[in-house]
Design a protein around this motif. Sequence first.
Motif, PDB file in Angstrom:
ATOM      1  N   GLU A   1       0.852  -1.197   0.000  1.00  0.00           N
ATOM      2  CA  GLU A   1       0.000   0.000   0.000  1.00  0.00           C
ATOM      3  C   GLU A   1       0.885   1.244   0.000  1.00  0.00           C
ATOM      4  O   GLU A   1       1.921   1.289   0.664  1.00  0.00           O
ATOM      5  N   SER A   2       0.479   2.245  -0.758  1.00  0.00           N
ATOM      6  CA  SER A   2       1.279   3.469  -0.807  1.00  0.00           C
ATOM      7  C   SER A   2       0.385   4.695  -0.807  1.00  0.00           C
ATOM      8  O   SER A   2      -0.765   4.637  -1.239  1.00  0.00           O
ATOM      9  N   ARG A   3       0.957   5.793  -0.310  1.00  0.00           N
ATOM     10  CA  ARG A   3       0.246   7.069  -0.316  1.00  0.00           C
ATOM     11  C   ARG A   3       1.259   8.194  -0.225  1.00  0.00           C
ATOM     12  O   ARG A   3       2.424   7.979   0.137  1.00  0.00           O
ATOM     13  N   SER A   4       0.819   9.399  -0.542  1.00  0.00           N
ATOM     14  CA  SER A   4       1.653  10.589  -0.407  1.00  0.00           C
ATOM     15  C   SER A   4       0.999  11.553   0.567  1.00  0.00           C
ATOM     16  O   SER A   4      -0.222  11.712   0.569  1.00  0.00           O
ATOM     17  N   ASN A   5       1.833  12.178   1.395  1.00  0.00           N
ATOM     18  CA  ASN A   5       1.364  13.230   2.302  1.00  0.00           C
ATOM     19  C   ASN A   5       2.250  14.454   2.142  1.00  0.00           C
ATOM     20  O   ASN A   5       3.478  14.318   2.033  1.00  0.00           O
ATOM     21  N   HIS A   6       1.645  15.627   2.143  1.00  0.00           N
ATOM     22  CA  HIS A   6       2.448  16.834   2.136  1.00  0.00           C
ATOM     23  C   HIS A   6       3.206  16.938   3.457  1.00  0.00           C
ATOM     24  O   HIS A   6       2.686  16.592   4.521  1.00  0.00           O
TER      25      HIS A   6
ATOM     26  N   ALA B   1       4.237  16.026   9.122  1.00  0.00           N
ATOM     27  CA  ALA B   1       4.869  16.380  10.399  1.00  0.00           C
ATOM     28  C   ALA B   1       3.837  16.383  11.517  1.00  0.00           C
ATOM     29  O   ALA B   1       4.096  15.903  12.633  1.00  0.00           O
ATOM     30  N   ALA B   2       2.650  16.898  11.214  1.00  0.00           N
ATOM     31  CA  ALA B   2       1.576  16.907  12.215  1.00  0.00           C
ATOM     32  C   ALA B   2       1.116  15.490  12.535  1.00  0.00           C
ATOM     33  O   ALA B   2       0.885  15.136  13.700  1.00  0.00           O
ATOM     34  N   PHE B   3       1.020  14.638  11.502  1.00  0.00           N
ATOM     35  CA  PHE B   3       0.581  13.256  11.714  1.00  0.00           C
ATOM     36  C   PHE B   3       1.582  12.461  12.541  1.00  0.00           C
ATOM     37  O   PHE B   3       1.203  11.537  13.264  1.00  0.00           O
ATOM     38  N   PHE B   4       2.859  12.810  12.458  1.00  0.00           N
ATOM     39  CA  PHE B   4       3.863  12.136  13.281  1.00  0.00           C
ATOM     40  C   PHE B   4       3.556  12.362  14.763  1.00  0.00           C
ATOM     41  O   PHE B   4       3.885  11.519  15.595  1.00  0.00           O
ATOM     42  N   VAL B   5       2.937  13.495  15.061  1.00  0.00           N
ATOM     43  CA  VAL B   5       2.597  13.832  16.446  1.00  0.00           C
ATOM     44  C   VAL B   5       1.228  13.275  16.831  1.00  0.00           C
ATOM     45  O   VAL B   5       1.051  12.752  17.933  1.00  0.00           O
TER      46      VAL B   5
END
Length: 358
Positions: A217-222, A227-231
Amino acid sequence: MGDGMMKTYDIAALPGDGVGKEVVSSAIEVIGALSDVHGGLAFRFTEFPWNCDYYMEHETMMPPDAMKTLAQFEGVFLGAVGNPAIVPDHVSLWGMLIKIRREFELSINMRPAKKVRGIESPLVNPKSFDLVVVRENSEGEYSEVGGRIHRGADEMAIQNAIFTRKATERAIRFAFELAGKRNKHVTSATKSNGIYHSMPFWDEVFTEVAKEYPDIESRSNHIDALAAFFVTKPYDFDVIVASNLFGDVLTDIGSAIMGSIGIAPSANINLSGKYPSMFEPVHGSAPDIAGKGVANPIGQIWTAKLMLDHFGEEELGRELLTIIEDATEAGIKTPDIGGRSTTAEVTEEICSRIRKKG
């Protein structure tokens, strides 16, 4: 490599500056204990005294034949580089760390981050996150291309970001191969809505490579959202592939959500085997605590685990990480992660557990 039935790896040890000298010594002690328990495996370390003190005496971070010397080894085990009180960081880093990365074609920088048992994450609900950032390590935003012109009010600086198809595809393909051995998910860090040329190019290559791995599975995030999702939800990620700058930023966030940069490891990989790969913790030389005996050795010891993995000793690597977590869960921790133990006490605890388990 190899002395009869004994499998021996020759490693160049570069303790470097500050706490590097303390934690490299600790990690070598741990690797020695692991080798003693598991017969047939040995690591032979040769130490080199290249650091900022060496620069003050010789006006160079390493001697002229340093790269030729290091090339004779199967791996480079680095502690930390930098002492800005006596040598500017750009001089020390480009004279040693980055020089080795570039000239040994260490095109991949791999940095894991996970919820470590016994270490409190600053996140309220980190769950059991376990991710790896694959950072393109040879070009991107950290290229040397650019320059400065004029002085005063008209002064100008131009910094060019360089993205080649070869290096971009190499990093992305490495990420998919790694994900195939893990949880089969790759996230690409991009910023194609704001960076006009390089990031759409990155996206195109990512999409092309992803088609070759239909089971992953693959996806792209800005990058700003990522950075916010890491938190907010680090447990959502498996393997993240990123450019040089984006990977650098994300891995510092990864260190922070683990609880301390002092436990974060990394590996600089030469994929062809033409030159030795280099293994170093994410933390710096920490001159403020150097010599006090409280530096956290886990980042360097976990880095040794990545070195074991690189040499195909993955079972031993898993065993070492488990023992590290057993020690932290038992409360044997340095002050940066809420404990009262010294560097030596943490090292001895890990060595003792290795011997008992063996």
